[in-house]
Design an enzyme around this catalytic site. Structure first.
Site, PDB file in Angstrom:
ATOM      1  N   GLU A  78       0.829  -1.205   0.000  1.00 17.41           N
ATOM      2  CA  GLU A  78       0.000   0.000   0.000  1.00 17.41           C
ATOM      3  C   GLU A  78       0.864   1.256   0.000  1.00 17.41           C
ATOM      4  O   GLU A  78       1.807   1.375   0.779  1.00 17.41           O
ATOM      5  CB  GLU A  78      -0.902  -0.008   1.230  1.00 17.41           C
ATOM      6  CG  GLU A  78      -2.338   0.288   0.918  1.00 17.41           C
ATOM      7  CD  GLU A  78      -2.971  -0.728  -0.017  1.00 17.41           C
ATOM      8  OE1 GLU A  78      -3.119  -0.415  -1.219  1.00 17.41           O
ATOM      9  OE2 GLU A  78      -3.319  -1.829   0.431  1.00 17.41           O
ATOM     10  N   GLY A 137     -13.493   1.235  -2.401  1.00 17.56           N
ATOM     11  CA  GLY A 137     -12.074   0.954  -2.577  1.00 17.56           C
ATOM     12  C   GLY A 137     -11.778  -0.319  -3.322  1.00 17.56           C
ATOM     13  O   GLY A 137     -10.660  -0.838  -3.253  1.00 17.56           O
ATOM     14  N   SER A 195     -26.567   3.380 -17.560  1.00 19.00           N
ATOM     15  CA  SER A 195     -26.163   2.590 -16.405  1.00 19.00           C
ATOM     16  C   SER A 195     -27.379   2.276 -15.557  1.00 19.00           C
ATOM     17  O   SER A 195     -28.284   3.116 -15.411  1.00 19.00           O
ATOM     18  CB  SER A 195     -25.136   3.350 -15.561  1.00 19.00           C
ATOM     19  OG  SER A 195     -24.960   2.722 -14.292  1.00 19.00           O
ATOM     20  N   GLY A 206     -17.318   3.319  -4.388  1.00 18.47           N
ATOM     21  CA  GLY A 206     -16.836   4.045  -3.233  1.00 18.47           C
ATOM     22  C   GLY A 206     -16.307   3.191  -2.100  1.00 18.47           C
ATOM     23  O   GLY A 206     -16.034   3.709  -1.014  1.00 18.47           O
ATOM     24  N   SER A 222     -14.092   2.083 -10.605  1.00 18.26           N
ATOM     25  CA  SER A 222     -13.761   2.931 -11.755  1.00 18.26           C
ATOM     26  C   SER A 222     -12.904   2.178 -12.761  1.00 18.26           C
ATOM     27  O   SER A 222     -13.143   2.243 -13.971  1.00 18.26           O
ATOM     28  CB  SER A 222     -13.056   4.200 -11.292  1.00 18.26           C
ATOM     29  OG  SER A 222     -11.882   3.903 -10.562  1.00 18.26           O
ATOM     30  N   ASP A 262      -4.447  -0.553 -10.241  1.00 16.99           N
ATOM     31  CA  ASP A 262      -5.842  -0.944 -10.367  1.00 16.99           C
ATOM     32  C   ASP A 262      -6.132  -1.523 -11.746  1.00 16.99           C
ATOM     33  O   ASP A 262      -6.713  -2.610 -11.883  1.00 16.99           O
ATOM     34  CB  ASP A 262      -6.753   0.259 -10.115  1.00 16.99           C
ATOM     35  CG  ASP A 262      -6.703   0.732  -8.678  1.00 16.99           C
ATOM     36  OD1 ASP A 262      -6.030   0.080  -7.854  1.00 16.99           O
ATOM     37  OD2 ASP A 262      -7.329   1.760  -8.372  1.00 16.99           O
ATOM     38  N   THR A 267       2.918   2.034  -2.094  1.00 12.57           N
ATOM     39  CA  THR A 267       4.204   1.741  -2.725  1.00 12.57           C
ATOM     40  C   THR A 267       4.189   2.059  -4.212  1.00 12.57           C
ATOM     41  O   THR A 267       5.247   2.234  -4.811  1.00 12.57           O
ATOM     42  CB  THR A 267       4.567   0.258  -2.528  1.00 12.57           C
ATOM     43  OG1 THR A 267       3.448  -0.547  -2.930  1.00 12.57           O
ATOM     44  CG2 THR A 267       4.897  -0.049  -1.081  1.00 12.57           C
ATOM     45  N   TYR A 325      -4.093  11.904   1.074  1.00 10.31           N
ATOM     46  CA  TYR A 325      -3.363  11.099   0.092  1.00 10.31           C
ATOM     47  C   TYR A 325      -2.284  11.949  -0.571  1.00 10.31           C
ATOM     48  O   TYR A 325      -1.119  11.541  -0.683  1.00 10.31           O
ATOM     49  CB  TYR A 325      -4.343  10.550  -0.957  1.00 10.31           C
ATOM     50  CG  TYR A 325      -3.729   9.676  -2.021  1.00 10.31           C
ATOM     51  CD1 TYR A 325      -3.754   8.289  -1.912  1.00 10.31           C
ATOM     52  CD2 TYR A 325      -3.135  10.228  -3.154  1.00 10.31           C
ATOM     53  CE1 TYR A 325      -3.201   7.476  -2.894  1.00 10.31           C
ATOM     54  CE2 TYR A 325      -2.572   9.429  -4.142  1.00 10.31           C
ATOM     55  CZ  TYR A 325      -2.618   8.061  -4.002  1.00 10.31           C
ATOM     56  OH  TYR A 325      -2.061   7.270  -4.969  1.00 10.31           O
TER      57      TYR A 325
END
Length: 384
Positions: free
Chosen positions: A34, A125, A68, A123, A129, A173, A36, A225
């Site tokens: 994480e 995590g 959607s 939302g 997306s 991701d 990294t 972040y």
């Protein structure tokens, strides 16, 4: 009705015809590694069985329409909007961003009609997306017969999110969502973008990963972040290295002694030791010692809590309750300040561990968590 069936049904209802095909992309969790990624380090995510499915067919040239199930009003846009970052906003920006990235790379992107359905919670995590970007990318590549090798897909999908949507995600991701493989975790070197499929056959070992949605509101996540990233970049400059990945764990004490303040030292210690934990986890998985990775997961969480300071009470409560109920290891996964926890558990213990976490939440007065037991799944694919 499955998510694939929902996408096809939505397409028929919205457009009055059958889709040409359906393309699916999963969510992901990061087993370990994480913060990294932007330090040129190592990560070890895997794809989830939760999927986003896009049903699609060719549409009018130069026009794209997307519907959607989360928002019944379709969004239509043309090349003018697609070619201007910010030209489409809201959830449809992830679709327009893929069109933009393909066109910017020189591809003739076909007009299309698309319908989106998803089991990946937004939302939490779990990279909803990246899932929609990757499913849309697969659909447009197939519909247009585009010459785009699979190894180029993650970077293109990342560009859509970074440069069109404006979200500063790393390459992890999209890599996990596109290149994931059932029964494996994806060992990714974020500097070279080299990947290796690492055996992670939980089913054969009688194990599972329990994913716990903390339901914690994300508290100052964007600003915090960015602050962590700036701190790491400043430390790397002070240490005279390109990125903190270049600080070996054996040289950590000497590096920390060169830094002026304790907060920066803690941030650096997390990144350097987290990179080593990823490498140690990979070594254990290569040796088939899946259960033995548990303490590394727990150590990763302690580092995020104490050195990187990105956990919240709901997250820490979930980790502590899972460990007390017999999990081999547990940690927050994702950028922090909310999101999900993962726990490595015996398959038959998943429900009791989930119940223990729910009980601990109730005692603290927290909103009840969501829980899901998962095994590593395949990445993006065409369903037919």
């Amino acid at each position: 009705m499955t998510v694939a069936d929902r996408a096809a049904a939505g397409f028929r209802q919205r457009y009055g015809t059958e889709p040409a095909g359906r393309w699916a992309a999963p969510g992901r969790v990061n087993l370990i590694g994480e913060h990294t990624d932007y330090n040129d380090g190592f990560v070890l995510p895997f794809a989830l069985p939760l999927r986003t499915v896009v049903a699609a067919a060719p549409g009018p040239d130069g026009r794209w329409t997307v519907w959607s199930e989360l928002d019944d009003e379709p969004v239509e846009f043309g090349a003018a909007e697609a070619d201007e970052p910010g030209g489409v906003d809201g959830w449809a920006a992830y679709v327009a961003g893929v069109v933009w990235a393909l066109r910017a790379a020189g591809h003739d992107v076909p007009g299309a009609r698309l319908a989106v359905a998803s089991d990946v919670p937004v939302g939490s995590g779990l990279s909803s997306s990246a899932a929609i970007e990757s499913a849309v990318l697969a659909a447009l590549v197939d519909l247009g017969g585009l010459d785009l090798p699979a190894q180029a897909w993650p970077r293109l999908a990342q560009r859509a999110e970074n440069d069109y949507v404006g979200a500063p995600t790393g390459i992890m991701d999209q890599s996990a969502v596109i290149r994931g493989r059932a029964g494996h975790a994806l060992f990714l070197d974020c500097r070279t973008e080299e990947v290796e499929q690492i055996p992670f056959d939980l089913d054969a070992a009688g194990l599972a990963v329990l994913v716990i949605d903390s339901r914690a509101p994300h508290r100052h996540a964007d600003g915090e972040y960015a602050a962590r990233r700036r701190s790491c970049e400043r430390a790397a400059a002070t240490l005279g290295v390109t990125a903190l990945r270049d600080v070996d764990v054996a040289d950590l004490d000497a590096a920390l002694a060169r830094l002026d303040d304790d907060e920066t030292r803690r941030r650096v210690r997390h990144v350097v030791t987290e990179n080593q934990r990823v490498l140690d986890t990979v070594a254990l998985l290569r040796a088939g010692r899946v259960r033995d990775t548990g303490p590394l997961l727990t150590a990763s969480h302690a580092s995020m809590r104490d050195d990187f300071e990105i956990t919240v009470p709901e997250i820490d409560t979930a980790v502590e309750a899972a460990l007390s109920a017999g999990a081999y290891g547990a940690r927050m996964t994702g950028g922090g300040f909310g999101g999900c926890v993962l726990a490595l558990v015996d398959a038959e213990a998943a429900d009791p561990v989930a119940a223990a976490v729910t009980e601990a939440y109730a005692k603290r007065g927290f909103t009840a968590p969501g829980t899901l037991t998962v095994l590593p799944a395949d990445g993006v694919t065409r369903l037919g």
